[in-house]
Design an enzyme around this catalytic site. Structure first.
Site, PDB file in Angstrom:
ATOM      1  N   MET A  27     -15.376   0.011 -11.004  1.00 18.02           N
ATOM      2  CA  MET A  27     -15.121  -1.323 -11.545  1.00 18.02           C
ATOM      3  C   MET A  27     -15.442  -2.395 -10.495  1.00 18.02           C
ATOM      4  SD  MET A  27     -12.041  -0.973 -14.235  1.00 18.02           S
ATOM      5  CE  MET A  27     -10.677  -1.056 -13.100  1.00 18.02           C
ATOM      6  N   LEU A  30     -15.841  -3.288  -4.274  1.00 17.84           N
ATOM      7  CA  LEU A  30     -15.928  -1.978  -3.617  1.00 17.84           C
ATOM      8  C   LEU A  30     -15.276  -1.963  -2.245  1.00 17.84           C
ATOM      9  CD1 LEU A  30     -19.637  -1.143  -4.542  1.00 17.84           C
ATOM     10  CD2 LEU A  30     -17.557  -0.510  -5.770  1.00 17.84           C
ATOM     11  N   HIS A  31     -14.657  -0.828  -1.926  1.00 15.46           N
ATOM     12  CA  HIS A  31     -14.053  -0.601  -0.611  1.00 15.46           C
ATOM     13  C   HIS A  31     -14.509   0.764  -0.111  1.00 15.46           C
ATOM     14  CE1 HIS A  31     -11.377   1.962  -2.891  1.00 15.46           C
ATOM     15  NE2 HIS A  31     -10.967   0.936  -3.611  1.00 15.46           N
ATOM     16  N   GLU A  32     -14.006   1.149   1.048  1.00 12.36           N
ATOM     17  CA  GLU A  32     -14.456   2.411   1.667  1.00 12.36           C
ATOM     18  C   GLU A  32     -14.165   3.627   0.777  1.00 12.36           C
ATOM     19  OE1 GLU A  32     -16.144   3.348   4.594  1.00 12.36           O
ATOM     20  OE2 GLU A  32     -16.710   1.247   4.611  1.00 12.36           O
ATOM     21  N   GLY A  33     -13.133   3.548  -0.057  1.00 15.86           N
ATOM     22  CA  GLY A  33     -12.838   4.652  -0.986  1.00 15.86           C
ATOM     23  C   GLY A  33     -13.993   4.872  -1.943  1.00 15.86           C
ATOM     24  N   HIS A  34     -14.458   3.767  -2.550  1.00 20.35           N
ATOM     25  CA  HIS A  34     -15.635   3.880  -3.421  1.00 20.35           C
ATOM     26  C   HIS A  34     -16.835   4.401  -2.625  1.00 20.35           C
ATOM     27  CE1 HIS A  34     -13.518   0.367  -5.491  1.00 20.35           C
ATOM     28  NE2 HIS A  34     -13.645   1.229  -6.481  1.00 20.35           N
ATOM     29  N   ASP A 147      -7.260   8.654  -8.617  1.00 15.24           N
ATOM     30  CA  ASP A 147      -6.960   8.600 -10.053  1.00 15.24           C
ATOM     31  C   ASP A 147      -7.100  10.021 -10.603  1.00 15.24           C
ATOM     32  OD1 ASP A 147      -7.010   5.461 -10.589  1.00 15.24           O
ATOM     33  OD2 ASP A 147      -8.636   5.947  -9.212  1.00 15.24           O
ATOM     34  N   GLN A 150      -7.123  10.635 -14.344  1.00 14.79           N
ATOM     35  CA  GLN A 150      -8.392  10.161 -14.923  1.00 14.79           C
ATOM     36  C   GLN A 150      -9.469  11.234 -14.788  1.00 14.79           C
ATOM     37  OE1 GLN A 150     -10.288   6.102 -14.415  1.00 14.79           O
ATOM     38  NE2 GLN A 150     -11.166   7.137 -12.662  1.00 14.79           N
ATOM     39  N   ARG A 184      -6.969  -3.216  -6.016  1.00 15.85           N
ATOM     40  CA  ARG A 184      -5.763  -4.004  -6.303  1.00 15.85           C
ATOM     41  C   ARG A 184      -4.972  -4.338  -5.040  1.00 15.85           C
ATOM     42  NH1 ARG A 184      -5.910  -0.933 -11.387  1.00 15.85           N
ATOM     43  NH2 ARG A 184      -6.056  -2.462 -13.069  1.00 15.85           N
TER      44      ARG A 184
HETATM   45  P1  AMP Z   1     -12.232   1.954  -9.696  1.00 12.97           P
HETATM   46  O1  AMP Z   1     -13.266   0.975  -9.265  1.00 12.97           O
HETATM   47  O2  AMP Z   1     -10.848   1.615  -9.236  1.00 12.97           O
HETATM   48  O3  AMP Z   1     -12.318   2.276 -11.168  1.00 12.97           O
HETATM   49  O4  AMP Z   1     -12.577   3.300  -8.949  1.00 12.97           O
HETATM   50  C1  AMP Z   1     -13.833   3.916  -9.083  1.00 12.97           C
HETATM   51  C2  AMP Z   1     -13.763   5.314  -8.531  1.00 12.97           C
HETATM   52  O5  AMP Z   1     -13.413   5.258  -7.152  1.00 12.97           O
HETATM   53  C3  AMP Z   1     -12.680   6.174  -9.216  1.00 12.97           C
HETATM   54  O6  AMP Z   1     -13.189   7.476  -9.421  1.00 12.97           O
HETATM   55  C4  AMP Z   1     -11.566   6.147  -8.228  1.00 12.97           C
HETATM   56  O7  AMP Z   1     -10.736   7.290  -8.304  1.00 12.97           O
HETATM   57  C5  AMP Z   1     -12.319   6.115  -6.910  1.00 12.97           C
HETATM   58  N1  AMP Z   1     -11.458   5.601  -5.851  1.00 12.97           N
HETATM   59  C6  AMP Z   1     -10.759   4.438  -5.855  1.00 12.97           C
HETATM   60  N2  AMP Z   1     -10.020   4.319  -4.730  1.00 12.97           N
HETATM   61  C7  AMP Z   1     -10.250   5.439  -3.998  1.00 12.97           C
HETATM   62  C8  AMP Z   1      -9.776   5.919  -2.739  1.00 12.97           C
HETATM   63  N3  AMP Z   1      -8.906   5.233  -2.005  1.00 12.97           N
HETATM   64  N4  AMP Z   1     -10.228   7.111  -2.303  1.00 12.97           N
HETATM   65  C9  AMP Z   1     -11.114   7.834  -3.046  1.00 12.97           C
HETATM   66  N5  AMP Z   1     -11.596   7.438  -4.244  1.00 12.97           N
HETATM   67  C10 AMP Z   1     -11.173   6.253  -4.717  1.00 12.97           C
END
Ligand code: AMP
Length: 278
Positions: A27, A30-34, A147, A150, A184
């Site tokens: 969505m 973007l951060h390091e997780g993405h 998630d 999900q 968030r």
């Molecule tokens: P979102 O943009 O929040 O819908 O997340 C997109 C994808 O990134 C989803 O598959 C999330 O589970 C993954 N994601 C979000 N935050 C993290 C994180 N901290 N570590 C790993 N994956 C993440």
């Protein structure tokens, strides 16, 4: 990197990619997780498509759709640096044109945990991911364990609807103090940001007890609740100690694995976290 908004352009550009093609649905903001998902996908695929779509169908009427952070220019430069071939940013009108009325419902696995607190959320997620998969036809699609439910819903959907796609899940990326990275987190002020570490602290406390031999599901849930209550800015929405495959709440002794998870409000911001035990 090409940025594409239309379905027909996406299909054309997809045809030009050869070898295994990966899709990372996001969505944005973007951060390091993405980026950890993007990097894993980059290693495993020769063509890489990232989608950014703030999907209205997965937000409830009183949720944060209109405030959800958006920064397309920054996202574009981050993704270009990762060597992504295609950034797909479909518009709301493309995804849900007038007259749209087809929804994907994944039943049992969508009901507990997030599903109970966010009615309709997983129907929105499953529908949009089905549309993304249909359009991109990737060999692999990447989701984060942040998630976890999900990813389980999508796995079930892919199995039930015979998608020929491999679903890859990637570990949760955390900030230096243990807070799971999330778009968030941008809502948190300085005080709330400190308080937000309570989610991971609660999981760590329960993990310590588990390592010392504590197996009673209700005790593990109690440790989560008590730790969260010790933080004045935090309010528990739910805590769970569940079977990692059915997501049914465990009662009595945990034997084998358990999924500990929670949703917590820190101020107005809703945060989630989880960890597998055992
Ligand atoms: P979102 O943009 O929040 O819908 O997340 C997109 C994808 O990134 C989803 O598959 C999330 O589970 C993954 N994601 C979000 N935050 C993290 C994180 N901290 N570590 C790993 N994956 C993440």
């Amino acid at each position: 990197m090409r940025t594409i908004t239309r379905f027909d352009q996406l299909r054309e550009a997809r045809k030009a990619l050869s070898g295994p093609v990966g899709l990372v649905p996001t969505m944005g903001s973007l951060h390091e997780g993405h980026l950890s998902l993007v990097r894993t996908a980059r290693r495993e695929c020769s063509g890489l498509i990232v989608s950014i779509f703030v999907n209205p169908a997965q937000f409830g009427p009183s949720e944060d759709l209109s405030q959800y952070p958006r920064d397309l220019l920054k996202d574009q430069s981050l993704l270009a640096r990762e060597g992504v071939e295609i950034l797909w940013t479909p518009t709301r009108e493309q995804m849900y044109p007038p007259g749209f009325q087809t929804w994907v419902e994944v039943r049992e696995i969508s009901r507990p945990l997030e599903g109970r607190w966010r009615p309709g959320h997983f129907q929105g997620v499953a529908t949009v991911v089905a549309k993304l998969l249909n359009a991109v036809q990737p060999d692999k699609v990447y989701f984060g364990e942040k998630d976890r439910q999900q990813a389980m819903v999508i796995r079930r959907m892919a199995e039930d609807l015979n998608y020929a796609v491999e679903i890859v899940t990637c570990p949760i990326l955390r900030d230096w103090d243990g807070l799971a990275l999330s778009s968030r987190n941008a809502y948190l002020d300085a005080e709330e940001r400190k308080a937000a570490t309570v989610l991971n602290r609660a999981l760590s406390k329960a993990a310590q007890a588990f390592d010392k031999g504590e197996r009673e599901a209700s005790t593990l849930r109690r440790i989560l609740i008590e730790t969260i209550h010790s933080e004045p800015l935090a309010r528990v929405e739910y805590v769970s100690c569940a079977h990692p495959e059915t997501l049914g709440e465990l009662e009595g002794e945990v034997n084998g694995q358990a999924l500990l998870s929670m949703a917590v409000r820190v101020g107005k911001t809703r945060l989630i976290d989880n960890r597998i035990f055992g």
